[in-house]
Scaffold this motif. Structure first.
Motif, PDB file in Angstrom:
ATOM      1  N   UNK A 116       0.813  -1.213   0.000  1.00  9.64           N
ATOM      2  CA  UNK A 116       0.000   0.000   0.000  1.00  9.64           C
ATOM      3  C   UNK A 116       0.844   1.260   0.000  1.00  9.64           C
ATOM      4  N   UNK A 117       1.952   1.256   0.738  1.00  9.62           N
ATOM      5  CA  UNK A 117       2.745   2.469   0.852  1.00  9.62           C
ATOM      6  C   UNK A 117       3.312   2.907  -0.479  1.00  9.62           C
ATOM      7  N   UNK A 118       3.664   1.958  -1.333  1.00 12.84           N
ATOM      8  CA  UNK A 118       4.263   2.359  -2.596  1.00 12.84           C
ATOM      9  C   UNK A 118       3.247   3.085  -3.467  1.00 12.84           C
ATOM     10  N   UNK A 119       1.941   2.735  -3.318  1.00 10.43           N
ATOM     11  CA  UNK A 119       0.921   3.474  -4.038  1.00 10.43           C
ATOM     12  C   UNK A 119       0.729   4.848  -3.407  1.00 10.43           C
ATOM     13  N   UNK A 120       0.677   4.898  -2.072  1.00 14.45           N
ATOM     14  CA  UNK A 120       0.432   6.142  -1.356  1.00 14.45           C
ATOM     15  C   UNK A 120       1.553   7.138  -1.590  1.00 14.45           C
ATOM     16  N   UNK A 126      -0.907   8.230 -13.072  1.00 10.78           N
ATOM     17  CA  UNK A 126      -1.053   7.867 -14.467  1.00 10.78           C
ATOM     18  C   UNK A 126      -2.328   8.485 -15.035  1.00 10.78           C
ATOM     19  N   UNK A 127      -2.267   9.061 -16.238  1.00 14.11           N
ATOM     20  CA  UNK A 127      -3.462   9.664 -16.839  1.00 14.11           C
ATOM     21  C   UNK A 127      -4.522   8.608 -17.093  1.00 14.11           C
ATOM     22  N   UNK A 202      -6.543   3.723   0.227  1.00  6.81           N
ATOM     23  CA  UNK A 202      -5.980   2.385   0.349  1.00  6.81           C
ATOM     24  C   UNK A 202      -6.898   1.344  -0.278  1.00  6.81           C
ATOM     25  N   UNK A 203      -8.195   1.428   0.004  1.00  3.77           N
ATOM     26  CA  UNK A 203      -9.134   0.463  -0.545  1.00  3.77           C
ATOM     27  C   UNK A 203      -9.199   0.544  -2.064  1.00  3.77           C
ATOM     28  N   UNK A 208      -7.351  -1.376  -7.718  1.00  3.29           N
ATOM     29  CA  UNK A 208      -6.823  -1.033  -9.043  1.00  3.29           C
ATOM     30  C   UNK A 208      -5.351  -1.355  -9.201  1.00  3.29           C
ATOM     31  N   UNK A 209      -4.639  -1.512  -8.080  1.00  7.09           N
ATOM     32  CA  UNK A 209      -3.185  -1.704  -8.094  1.00  7.09           C
ATOM     33  C   UNK A 209      -2.483  -0.533  -8.780  1.00  7.09           C
ATOM     34  N   UNK A 210      -3.071   0.615  -8.673  1.00  9.71           N
ATOM     35  CA  UNK A 210      -2.493   1.848  -9.202  1.00  9.71           C
ATOM     36  C   UNK A 210      -2.851   2.981  -8.253  1.00  9.71           C
ATOM     37  N   UNK A 211      -1.892   3.880  -8.029  1.00  5.80           N
ATOM     38  CA  UNK A 211      -2.137   4.997  -7.111  1.00  5.80           C
ATOM     39  C   UNK A 211      -3.009   6.036  -7.784  1.00  5.80           C
TER      40      UNK A 211
END
Length: 291
Positions: A116-120, A126-127, A202-203, A208-211
């Protein structure tokens, strides 16, 4: 619960950290049950530690994303009505909600959520196409609405994509909550609101596995706060320019310090700088030295 042990701490996070350390496990390897979130008591009296029960996750159990519900604290089962300026009850409720939201990370976090942190902390977003933005707005609105309802509040979620502004460097999805008696969802200086925002991000990001840059607000509180901080910055700058003496503002979170810095970035008479650590970090406004 076989092989389970109970651990305590000042709060849920501390109790879990102690339990994982003692058992030599990480969160993906453990099944965690929150027994009690503890209580601060009144003026330090009657406080109770948080308690959690932890046991090693069974090898046969395939890790999965457990969307466990966030139950409302007892004090929020029947929210009371308060006048807009009656802040103490709201602050008290907000502290309870804040503890629930902070603990929620562990309640539904499993092996899939360890990233989660790497997304946060992602630096760029990403557009997305118009269709993707619409789907994201619908997903985020549903998740936020469910969490708020389970916390004991009735609120309508208004979703809108916004362009970058003083508080956000990138295009973002604004989820603005509207309803009756929602002050407890804001908390002291927006603390509870920030926790709620983190939970929704986070949810969504784990789905989506994307931030994605998602901002949660309550009836325009963030906009009003931003305007207040900008006015505070200008008044303080005028005082410094007139007296020639530096001025330190109260400690603020990074997002609010950024508003002060941006507001005074091009001011002809003052400069700004931050000092301090953690929650004590504050902005200093100093006279600009003549060339």
């Amino acid at each position: 619960m076989a092989d389970a042990q109970i651990f305590t701490g000042k709060n849920v996070e501390e109790a879990i950290a102690e339990g994982l350390r003692a058992l030599g496990l990480n969160q993906a390897e453990a099944e965690i049950e929150i027994i009690s979130r503890g209580s601060r008591g009144i003026f330090g009296l009657g406080s109770e530690p948080a308690q959690v029960r932890i046991r090693p996750r069974q090898a046969s159990a395939a890790p999965q994303f457990e969307a466990t519900t966030v139950s409302a604290p007892p004090s929020l089962e029947a929210p009371q009505q308060h006048d807009a300026g009656d802040r103490p009850p709201a602050v008290s409720n907000a502290e309870s909600i804040s503890q629930s939201l902070k603990a929620a990370d562990v309640v539904f976090t499993t092996a899939e959520a360890e990233g989660a942190e790497e997304f946060e902390q992602a630096e760029t977003v990403e557009p997305s196409s118009a269709e993707e933005e619409e789907q994201l707005a619908q997903l985020a609105s549903e998740l936020l609405g469910n969490v708020v309802r389970l916390m004991g509040f009735e609120a309508r979620v208004v979703a809108e994509w916004r362009e970058p502004d003083a508080d956000n460097e990138q295009r973002y999805l604004l989820l603005d909550l509207h309803g009756k008696d929602l002050n407890p969802l804001i908390g002291r200086r927006g603390d509870t609101l920030n926790n709620l925002q983190y939970l929704v991000r986070l949810m969504v990001n784990q789905r989506l596995h994307r931030w994605k840059n998602i901002v949660v607000d309550v009836e325009g509180y963030r906009r009003r706060r931003m305007e207040h901080l900008s006015q505070l910055a200008l008044r303080s700058a005028q005082q410094v320019a007139q007296t020639g003496r530096a001025l330190a503002l109260e400690p603020m979170p990074a997002s609010e310090r950024r508003i002060i810095h941006l507001t005074l970035r091009d001011h002809p008479d003052v400069i700004t700088e931050s000092s301090g650590e953690g929650e004590r970090r504050k902005v200093h406004i100093l006279p600009r030295k003549s060339a």
